[in-house]
Design a protein around this motif. Structure first.
Motif, mmCIF file in Angstrom:
data_model
loop_
_atom_site.group_PDB
_atom_site.id
_atom_site.type_symbol
_atom_site.label_atom_id
_atom_site.label_comp_id
_atom_site.label_asym_id
_atom_site.label_seq_id
_atom_site.Cartn_x
_atom_site.Cartn_y
_atom_site.Cartn_z
ATOM 1 N N ARG A 51 -6.114 75.337 17.376
ATOM 2 C CA ARG A 51 -6.394 75.679 18.188
ATOM 3 C C ARG A 51 -6.711 77.165 17.829
ATOM 4 O O ARG A 51 -5.875 78.077 17.163
ATOM 5 C CB ARG A 51 -6.239 76.302 19.801
ATOM 6 C CG ARG A 51 -6.629 76.855 21.055
ATOM 7 C CD ARG A 51 -7.686 76.015 21.923
ATOM 8 N NE ARG A 51 -7.207 75.227 22.409
ATOM 9 C CZ ARG A 51 -6.401 75.266 23.715
ATOM 10 N NH1 ARG A 51 -6.541 76.223 24.222
ATOM 11 N NH2 ARG A 51 -6.470 74.165 24.075
ATOM 12 N N ILE B 151 -5.866 69.839 13.788
ATOM 13 C CA ILE B 151 -7.002 69.942 15.039
ATOM 14 C C ILE B 151 -6.437 71.258 15.422
ATOM 15 O O ILE B 151 -4.936 70.995 15.632
ATOM 16 C CB ILE B 151 -7.164 69.297 15.704
ATOM 17 C CG1 ILE B 151 -8.543 68.177 15.465
ATOM 18 C CG2 ILE B 151 -8.404 69.777 17.287
ATOM 19 C CD1 ILE B 151 -8.954 66.850 16.595
ATOM 20 N N ASP C 270 -11.098 74.643 19.884
ATOM 21 C CA ASP C 270 -10.453 73.309 19.116
ATOM 22 C C ASP C 270 -10.775 72.647 17.221
ATOM 23 O O ASP C 270 -12.071 72.857 17.489
ATOM 24 C CB ASP C 270 -9.859 72.242 19.767
ATOM 25 C CG ASP C 270 -8.877 71.963 20.776
ATOM 26 O OD1 ASP C 270 -8.148 72.919 20.156
ATOM 27 O OD2 ASP C 270 -8.516 71.512 21.733
ATOM 28 N N GLY D 227 -13.590 71.241 24.101
ATOM 29 C CA GLY D 227 -12.660 72.355 22.892
ATOM 30 C C GLY D 227 -13.261 73.825 22.904
ATOM 31 O O GLY D 227 -12.004 73.699 21.586
#
Ligand code: ZN
Length: 168
Positions: A95, A93, A107, A160
């Protein structure tokens, strides 16, 4: 060749499936030049895809060599025409941001290694194995060719998605 205006979400042109390119002719070379100028003009930008400047063709350019996350592990400038991911592995994961979505980052989970086959700006067929940040940048740009934005892949809309304070 010149810096082009970036289409912003929710412009409907960002949601289209882009068309393949037959060959690198002078018009395509000029388009590649425009993409490069636009990418290098964008603050911190590591890639741009033709649909982002309103051209519905399967071309993107990527260069993570100046980014702190990509500088130690990259292929320099990549001009990708009709790119295809032929193998992928791992997952992580990271950004992500996008010139077409200037106010947010998010994310996103993606493969950490991809093997990509594409035509370069000299009409040569090239195959590379990219990892980590460069692999993520490639997957992000290739998504634009299928009308997909990182917003469509956010791991969680609740936790996220982040409002960007400044672009740099
Ligand atoms: Zn993008």
């Amino acid at each position: 060749m010149s810096v082009q205006k970036i289409l912003l979400y929710p412009n409907p042109n960002l949601k289209k499936i882009a068309h393949s390119v037959d060959k690198i002719d002078p018009e395509i070379s000029e388009l590649i030049g425009d993409l490069l100028d636009t990418m290098y003009a964008g603050p911190g930008s590591v890639g741009v895809a033709a649909p982002q400047i309103g051209v519905n063709l399967r071309i993107c350019v990527i260069d993570v060599s100046k980014n702190r996350n990509g500088k130690d592990n990259n292929h320099g400038l990549l001009v990708m025409v009709n790119p295809e991911i032929i193998a992928r592995s791992g997952s992580g994961i990271m950004r992500e941001g996008c010139m077409s979505v200037p106010d947010y980052t998010g994310d996103v989970e993606r493969a950490t290694e991809v093997t990509v086959k594409f035509m370069d700006g000299n009409q040569e067929i090239v195959e590379i194995v990219a990892t980590d940040f460069e692999a993520v940048a490639i997957q992000h740009e290739m998504d634009h060719l299928d009308g997909i934005l990182f917003l469509d892949r956010i791991v969680s809309l609740k936790t996220g998605l982040f409002r960007r304070k400044s672009y740099k």
